[in-house]
Scaffold this active site. Structure first.
Site, PDB file in Angstrom:
ATOM      1  N   ARG A 246      66.387 -71.615  89.041  1.00 48.38           N
ATOM      2  CA  ARG A 246      65.040 -71.586  89.603  1.00 48.38           C
ATOM      3  C   ARG A 246      64.820 -72.767  90.551  1.00 48.38           C
ATOM      4  NH1 ARG A 246      60.516 -71.409  85.131  1.00 48.38           N
ATOM      5  NH2 ARG A 246      61.167 -73.561  84.731  1.00 48.38           N
TER       6      ARG A 246
ATOM      7  N   ARG B  22      65.996 -74.920  76.389  1.00 42.38           N
ATOM      8  CA  ARG B  22      67.077 -74.052  76.861  1.00 42.38           C
ATOM      9  C   ARG B  22      67.227 -74.155  78.381  1.00 42.38           C
ATOM     10  NH1 ARG B  22      64.861 -67.844  77.099  1.00 42.38           N
ATOM     11  NH2 ARG B  22      62.747 -68.272  77.808  1.00 42.38           N
TER      12      ARG B  22
ATOM     13  N   ASP C 216      67.993 -70.504  70.073  1.00 44.52           N
ATOM     14  CA  ASP C 216      69.435 -70.577  70.346  1.00 44.52           C
ATOM     15  C   ASP C 216      69.761 -71.196  71.703  1.00 44.52           C
ATOM     16  OD1 ASP C 216      68.849 -68.564  72.180  1.00 44.52           O
ATOM     17  OD2 ASP C 216      69.713 -66.962  70.973  1.00 44.52           O
ATOM     18  N   GLY C 217      68.753 -71.399  72.548  1.00 43.00           N
ATOM     19  CA  GLY C 217      68.991 -72.043  73.835  1.00 43.00           C
ATOM     20  C   GLY C 217      69.430 -71.116  74.945  1.00 43.00           C
TER      21      GLY C 217
ATOM     22  N   ASP D  90      52.078 -76.861  78.942  1.00 41.48           N
ATOM     23  CA  ASP D  90      53.432 -77.131  79.433  1.00 41.48           C
ATOM     24  C   ASP D  90      53.853 -76.125  80.487  1.00 41.48           C
ATOM     25  OD1 ASP D  90      53.334 -75.626  76.828  1.00 41.48           O
ATOM     26  OD2 ASP D  90      55.384 -75.147  77.386  1.00 41.48           O
ATOM     27  N   ASN D  91      53.014 -75.133  80.772  1.00 39.63           N
ATOM     28  CA  ASN D  91      53.279 -74.162  81.840  1.00 39.63           C
ATOM     29  C   ASN D  91      52.347 -74.346  83.032  1.00 39.63           C
ATOM     30  OD1 ASN D  91      55.276 -72.981  80.277  1.00 39.63           O
ATOM     31  ND2 ASN D  91      53.954 -71.380  79.477  1.00 39.63           N
TER      32      ASN D  91
ATOM     33  N   GLY E 282      59.714 -80.033  75.517  1.00 43.95           N
ATOM     34  CA  GLY E 282      60.861 -80.318  76.366  1.00 43.95           C
ATOM     35  C   GLY E 282      61.676 -79.083  76.710  1.00 43.95           C
TER      36      GLY E 282
END
Length: 512
Positions: free
Chosen positions: A185, A102, A133-134, A261-262, A99
């Site tokens: 993006r 970040r 840390d996001g 996931d990419n 998921g």
């Protein structure tokens, strides 16, 4: 960090008007969330062309209100930011819950052509999916901007940056404190192979069917009414990925982290992390600092794509046929077609690069052209010839000027490895050139498809280092050059050459 500090000091509440197509259609895959609110954000980059395509005013985006809107700190009533859920195979190992750790999907907005586009944040703070840390450091977010602009100019399907925002906060990476940034993006969508893997893991066939239908309507509308929607989507994604990866290979691009996931369902290049363009032709080239086994090396990309597509097909099995054996048979048949589709797309592109586009496509001619291309590439590998420069010099040879290509073969690159053959064997013409010249290559056509300028890793890294230190001028200059990759400009000659001796940079970092 230098950037354009907010010019509009008036406190105005307002965000970017967006729809919530994904969030509304897939509440099971969307967690409503808020981005972090930095104290002193400032725009490092606003992509005017992308902004105007979305009917957004670039001047407003640079204002205080616009920056807060880009960060989703001020949200229009129409938008509902969410973190998207997905799974994925990372370096071959399955993770059932990844998921947007970040990142946030701000929403969707139509461009000037009426096409739906995601607006998506990266580095906007931790979500329930966070594994770190996001946040994000400035360098990797600017790298995504640079590479996206280069790919767009080369005509390769890609996500693009709308903006990169300096957050004013520092993020720790290893032992360093680095300036932080948020990437904004734009993509056709952020549905990934991993999105379907996650839906399959929930054992919710109705959700999976909804995903298939929305993906078809959004990305493959000509297939939306197919008798078997899941099979139609599988066919469309296989075809799109075959075309995409063929284009990567033709320009020497190495994605670096081709996890499932990419892999975009839309067939776009997504998630630019430890990516780079190859200098000397070498299929085993790896740039990613974490790819110790070379899984995602340049030459492995077609095979890895097929592997990723097989994972996609597995996720769709319940929808392909009620009989599991028949569903597997259908999936294997479609995945088995990938190699031929990729090879066809690659050969068509290589013929253009060689200036022989008028060639027949019968079996004998195809075999001849494949042999010519393979012999040529082996020659480049043996002599460690710069891949991008070679094709421009080859066009000069087609015009009768062999000096540029003779010089390329006469000097080996400095990438830590000596040529694979005796340099004395590098004289021009090469053994394969007579066969190539006999095909009547057209130099002007070659110049239209073979770039002069690609994002050379040593130049990209130098520009990112300067930007991280506060000087955006080298990065602005670099992007200006990359936006016209086929036009020879003598004042930018240094951008057209591989790394000088001793300055080659062989590792890139994703910055998580």
């Amino acid at each position: 960090m230098q950037g354009e500090r907010a010019m509009d000091q008036q406190e105005t509440v307002g965000g970017i008007e967006c729809s919530s197509v994904f969030a509304d259609a897939f509440p099971e895959l969307a967690v409503p969330w808020q981005s972090a609110r930095p104290e002193l954000p400032a725009p490092l980059v606003v992509n005017d062309a992308v902004a105007r395509d979305l009917a957004l005013d670039p001047r407003w985006l640079r204002s205080e209100t616009g920056v807060r809107a880009l960060l989703a700190n001020e949200v229009d009533a129409s938008a509902r930011p969410v973190a998207q859920a997905y799974a994925g195979h990372q370096f071959g190992n399955y993770s059932s819950r990844l998921g947007d750790g970040r990142a946030l999907l701000l929403g969707e907005r139509r461009n000037q052509a009426g096409e739906l586009r995601d607006i998506h944040l990266k580095g906007s703070g931790p979500t329930p999916f966070a594994r770190s840390d996001g946040f994000a450091a400035t360098g990797p977010m600017l790298r995504e901007y640079v590479l996206g602009e280069a790919m767009a100019a080369l005509g390769i399907p890609t996500t693009r940056a709308l903006a990169v925002i300096d957050t004013g906060r520092r993020v720790r990476r290893d032992a360093e404190l680095l300036p932080g940034a948020v990437l904004v993006r734009v993509a056709s969508s952020h549905m990934r192979v991993g999105t379907f893997q996650y839906a399959r893991s929930l054992r919710n066939d109705e959700l999976l069917a909804r995903l298939v239908q929305v993906a078809l309507e959004r990305h493959y509308p000509d297939r939306a009414s197919a008798e078997s929607p899941a099979l139609a989507l599988l066919d469309g994604v296989i075809e799109a990925q075959a075309e995409l990866v063929a284009q990567w290979m033709l320009v020497g691009f190495i994605h670096g982290v081709m996890n499932t996931d990419n892999v975009s369902i839309a067939g776009e290049t997504i998630d630019y992390g430890p990516c780079a363009f190859m200098d000397a032709f070498e299929p085993t080239t790896v740039y990613s600092s974490i790819d110790h086994q070379g899984r995602y090396a340049y030459g492995n990309q077609p095979g890895i794509t097929q592997w990723n597509l097989a994972r996609f097909a597995e996720a769709l099995l319940p929808l392909l046929d009620d009989d599991e054996a028949r569903a597997i048979e259908l999936a294997e048949d479609r995945i088995g077609r990938f190699a031929a589709q990729y090879e066809s797309a690659w050969l068509a592109g290589m013929r253009k690069k060689l200036g022989i586009t008028g060639a027949s496509t019968d079996a004998d001619t195809t075999a001849r052209d494949v042999e010519l291309a393979q012999t040529m590439l082996q020659d480049l590998r043996d002599h460690r010839v710069d891949y991008t420069s070679f094709f421009r010099a080859l066009a000069d040879a087609a015009r009768g000027d062999a000096d540029p290509i003779s010089e390329l073969f006469a000097r080996s690159s400095d990438q830590g490895t000596a040529p694979r053959v005796d340099p004395a064997s590098s004289s021009w013409p090469r053994p394969w050139t007579e066969a190539w010249l006999a095909l009547g290559p057209e130099a002007e056509r070659m110049d239209r498809v073979n770039p002069v300028y690609v994002p050379r890793n040593h130049i990209v890294e130098a520009a990112l280092d300067a930007a991280t230190a506060g000087d955006l001028a080298p990065l602005t200059h670099l992007v200006d050059v990359l936006r016209a990759p086929f036009d020879v400009r003598p004042e930018h000659e240094s951008f057209a050459h591989q790394a000088p001796k001793g300055s080659w940079i062989g590792a890139t970092f994703c910055g998580t």
